[in-house]
Design a protein around this motif. Structure first.
Motif, PDB file in Angstrom:
ATOM      1  N   UNK A 224      47.831  40.964  37.821  1.00  0.00           N
ATOM      2  CA  UNK A 224      47.586  42.125  37.218  1.00  0.00           C
ATOM      3  C   UNK A 224      47.478  43.010  38.678  1.00  0.00           C
ATOM      4  N   UNK A 225      47.740  44.457  38.636  1.00  0.00           N
ATOM      5  CA  UNK A 225      48.091  45.279  38.968  1.00  0.00           C
ATOM      6  C   UNK A 225      46.871  45.952  40.028  1.00  0.00           C
ATOM      7  N   UNK A 226      45.545  45.197  39.324  1.00  0.00           N
ATOM      8  CA  UNK A 226      44.890  46.556  39.832  1.00  0.00           C
ATOM      9  C   UNK A 226      43.959  45.907  41.359  1.00  0.00           C
ATOM     10  N   UNK A 227      42.949  46.375  41.461  1.00  0.00           N
ATOM     11  CA  UNK A 227      42.469  45.592  42.930  1.00  0.00           C
ATOM     12  C   UNK A 227      41.414  44.443  42.616  1.00  0.00           C
ATOM     13  N   UNK A 228      40.950  44.572  41.694  1.00  0.00           N
ATOM     14  CA  UNK A 228      40.326  43.864  41.251  1.00  0.00           C
ATOM     15  C   UNK A 228      40.490  42.467  39.952  1.00  0.00           C
ATOM     16  N   UNK A 229      40.047  40.831  39.836  1.00  0.00           N
ATOM     17  CA  UNK A 229      40.910  40.225  38.790  1.00  0.00           C
ATOM     18  C   UNK A 229      39.807  41.057  37.594  1.00  0.00           C
ATOM     19  N   UNK A 230      40.637  40.301  36.006  1.00  0.00           N
ATOM     20  CA  UNK A 230      40.275  41.460  35.402  1.00  0.00           C
ATOM     21  C   UNK A 230      39.138  40.933  34.092  1.00  0.00           C
ATOM     22  N   UNK A 232      38.433  38.982  31.508  1.00  0.00           N
ATOM     23  CA  UNK A 232      38.558  39.391  29.921  1.00  0.00           C
ATOM     24  C   UNK A 232      38.781  37.785  30.393  1.00  0.00           C
ATOM     25  N   UNK A 233      38.393  36.824  28.884  1.00  0.00           N
ATOM     26  CA  UNK A 233      38.212  35.263  28.469  1.00  0.00           C
ATOM     27  C   UNK A 233      40.265  35.410  29.130  1.00  0.00           C
ATOM     28  N   UNK A 234      40.769  36.376  28.624  1.00  0.00           N
ATOM     29  CA  UNK A 234      42.301  35.600  28.723  1.00  0.00           C
ATOM     30  C   UNK A 234      43.133  36.062  30.488  1.00  0.00           C
ATOM     31  N   UNK A 235      42.403  36.767  30.904  1.00  0.00           N
ATOM     32  CA  UNK A 235      42.967  37.125  31.954  1.00  0.00           C
ATOM     33  C   UNK A 235      42.134  36.721  33.332  1.00  0.00           C
ATOM     34  N   UNK A 236      40.527  36.495  32.814  1.00  0.00           N
ATOM     35  CA  UNK A 236      40.151  36.038  34.142  1.00  0.00           C
ATOM     36  C   UNK A 236      40.487  35.736  35.472  1.00  0.00           C
ATOM     37  N   UNK A 237      41.320  34.532  34.757  1.00  0.00           N
ATOM     38  CA  UNK A 237      41.913  33.603  36.181  1.00  0.00           C
ATOM     39  C   UNK A 237      43.252  33.883  36.569  1.00  0.00           C
ATOM     40  N   UNK A 238      43.257  34.621  36.172  1.00  0.00           N
ATOM     41  CA  UNK A 238      45.287  35.634  36.899  1.00  0.00           C
ATOM     42  C   UNK A 238      44.907  36.081  38.208  1.00  0.00           C
ATOM     43  N   UNK A 239      45.356  36.127  39.268  1.00  0.00           N
ATOM     44  CA  UNK A 239      44.512  36.881  40.497  1.00  0.00           C
ATOM     45  C   UNK A 239      45.777  38.409  40.138  1.00  0.00           C
ATOM     46  N   UNK A 240      45.247  38.393  41.209  1.00  0.00           N
ATOM     47  CA  UNK A 240      45.355  40.107  41.147  1.00  0.00           C
ATOM     48  C   UNK A 240      46.997  39.851  42.411  1.00  0.00           C
ATOM     49  N   UNK A 241      48.305  40.804  41.909  1.00  0.00           N
ATOM     50  CA  UNK A 241      48.561  40.820  43.177  1.00  0.00           C
ATOM     51  C   UNK A 241      49.425  40.854  44.085  1.00  0.00           C
ATOM     52  N   UNK A 242      48.016  41.639  44.937  1.00  0.00           N
ATOM     53  CA  UNK A 242      47.538  42.069  46.269  1.00  0.00           C
ATOM     54  C   UNK A 242      46.612  40.729  46.510  1.00  0.00           C
ATOM     55  N   UNK A 243      46.235  39.560  45.920  1.00  0.00           N
ATOM     56  CA  UNK A 243      45.754  38.848  46.585  1.00  0.00           C
ATOM     57  C   UNK A 243      46.302  37.585  46.179  1.00  0.00           C
ATOM     58  N   UNK A 244      47.562  37.819  45.462  1.00  0.00           N
ATOM     59  CA  UNK A 244      48.582  36.827  45.376  1.00  0.00           C
ATOM     60  C   UNK A 244      50.433  37.474  46.905  1.00  0.00           C
ATOM     61  N   UNK A 245      49.932  38.076  47.293  1.00  0.00           N
ATOM     62  CA  UNK A 245      50.471  38.868  48.358  1.00  0.00           C
ATOM     63  C   UNK A 245      51.948  39.549  48.666  1.00  0.00           C
ATOM     64  N   UNK A 246      51.317  40.760  46.885  1.00  0.00           N
ATOM     65  CA  UNK A 246      52.162  42.383  47.477  1.00  0.00           C
ATOM     66  C   UNK A 246      51.131  42.910  47.929  1.00  0.00           C
ATOM     67  N   UNK A 247      50.706  42.732  48.903  1.00  0.00           N
ATOM     68  CA  UNK A 247      49.726  43.734  49.937  1.00  0.00           C
ATOM     69  C   UNK A 247      50.125  45.379  49.018  1.00  0.00           C
ATOM     70  N   UNK A 248      48.448  45.487  48.899  1.00  0.00           N
ATOM     71  CA  UNK A 248      47.864  47.004  48.642  1.00  0.00           C
ATOM     72  C   UNK A 248      48.848  47.415  47.213  1.00  0.00           C
TER      73      UNK A 248
END
Ligand code: ASP
Length: 329
Positions: A224-230, A232-248
């Motif tokens: 996800x493209x936000x600073x924090x995870x989303x 919702x039931x479907x998206x809650x476990x999807x990491x943010x791009x920032x935490x995965x390494x696409x910094x800032x």
């Protein structure tokens, strides 16, 4: 008797959400059209259709959606509203492109700042980076392995120059320093069809369009493209791009409601009041929040704040677009 009648009359006035506003708006039996500048079935269409349903109740009129897709950033639909009769029956639902148009489109046929009346912001929506189901990668780390092994061959779908998906894709390519071939569509609904079919590799799109496809495993989700995870039931476990390494890496899309310049002040006030009530409609909130969007509850629902926010977005994105060296004619 008289007293009872007066009581009912004043109660009706209190209950009628828009009592006291422009008496002749909406014009009797005349439809209010929300122009969506992208193809039907995509995220902008989605918010407009949900809003139309809510505003039917709050305006007490028939409210329909018309898709006028085409041009960079949905320019055709936006231009149509800029030139429309300012009677409040032709309105525009548009997104972050309003903040990108001035820096990205040369010879823009309207001025974002002065050719529209700002009627209030609707929502903020995160985006997700998704891929075709045939990709071997199942998370962002594996995606980057695949990206690095396939440089020069990767296609990234979007809804055309100056679209939200274009902006997000551009920022992602810059962040990982890999160039991809972008494939433009008239909206991310047709792009999604091709992604599911495997004709294109990757796309960034609003959660309002991707949640159902991620849930149905029709596409792969990489972040996800936000600073924090989303949450919702479907998206809650999807990491943010920032935490995965696409910094800032951070991009959030917003939608607002606009009318043509010259819309009478009392009509503007009535539309804004109807919008505010729609944004409190539990059905509208449930539909939007279930798909990861946040309905605006802050002062940006006020026309002056909406306008100031778009101006701040123009100021924010202008240097980014200029540095990327992209433009459209
Ligand atoms: N999500 C699209 C975009 O990238 C527009 C749409 O189809 O609603 O701008």
């Amino acid at each position: 008797m008289k007293n009872t009648w007066m009581k009912w009359a004043s109660l009706a006035l209190v209950l009628s959400p828009l009592a006291g506003f422009a008496a002749d708006y909406p014009i009797k039996d005349k439809t209010v059209t929300l122009i969506v500048p992208f193809a039907a079935g995509g995220p902008t269409d989605r918010v407009a259709r949900d809003l139309a349903e809510a505003m039917r109740k709050t305006l007490g009129a028939s409210v329909v959606v018309e898709n006028a897709a085409g041009g960079p950033g949905g320019l055709i639909g936006a231009a149509k509203v800029a030139k429309a009769n300012p009677d409040g029956h032709t309105l525009l639902v548009h997104h972050i492109a309003m903040g990108i148009f001035p820096s990205l489109v040369r010879n823009l046929p309207f001025k974002v700042e002065t050719d529209f009346e700002y009627l209030g912001m609707i929502n903020d929506v995160p985006m997700t980076l998704i891929g075709k189901p045939q990709l071997p990668a199942n998370n962002y780390k594996e995606l980057m392995v695949w990206v690095n092994a396939n440089k020069g061959k990767i296609n990234l779908a979007n809804a055309g120059l100056a679209s939200a998906s274009h902006l997000c894709g551009m920022l992602w390519q810059a962040s990982i320093q890999v160039d991809m071939t972008t494939v433009p569509y008239k909206g991310t609904a047709p792009a999604m069809t091709d992604l599911i079919g495997g004709q294109v590799d990757l796309m960034c799109d609003q959660t309002t369009n991707t949640t159902t496809q991620i849930e149905g495993k029709k596409v792969k989700a990489f972040g996800v493209t936000t600073a924090k995870r989303i949450n919702t039931p479907v998206l809650k476990d999807l990491p943010t791009l920032d935490e995965s390494g696409a910094k800032n890496f951070q991009v959030t899309i917003w939608h607002g409601l606009y009318g043509p310049k010259g819309l009478p002040a009392d009509v503007q006030a009535k539309i804004n009041a109807a919008l505010k009530l729609a944004l409190k409609d539990p059905d509208f909130i449930k539909k939007q929040e279930g798909l990861g969007a946040l309905v605006v509850t802050d002062k940006r629902v006020e026309p002056a704040e909406h306008k100031a926010y778009v101006a701040s977005e123009i100021a924010k994105w202008t240097p980014v677009i200029k540095a990327a060296g992209v433009y459209a004619d």
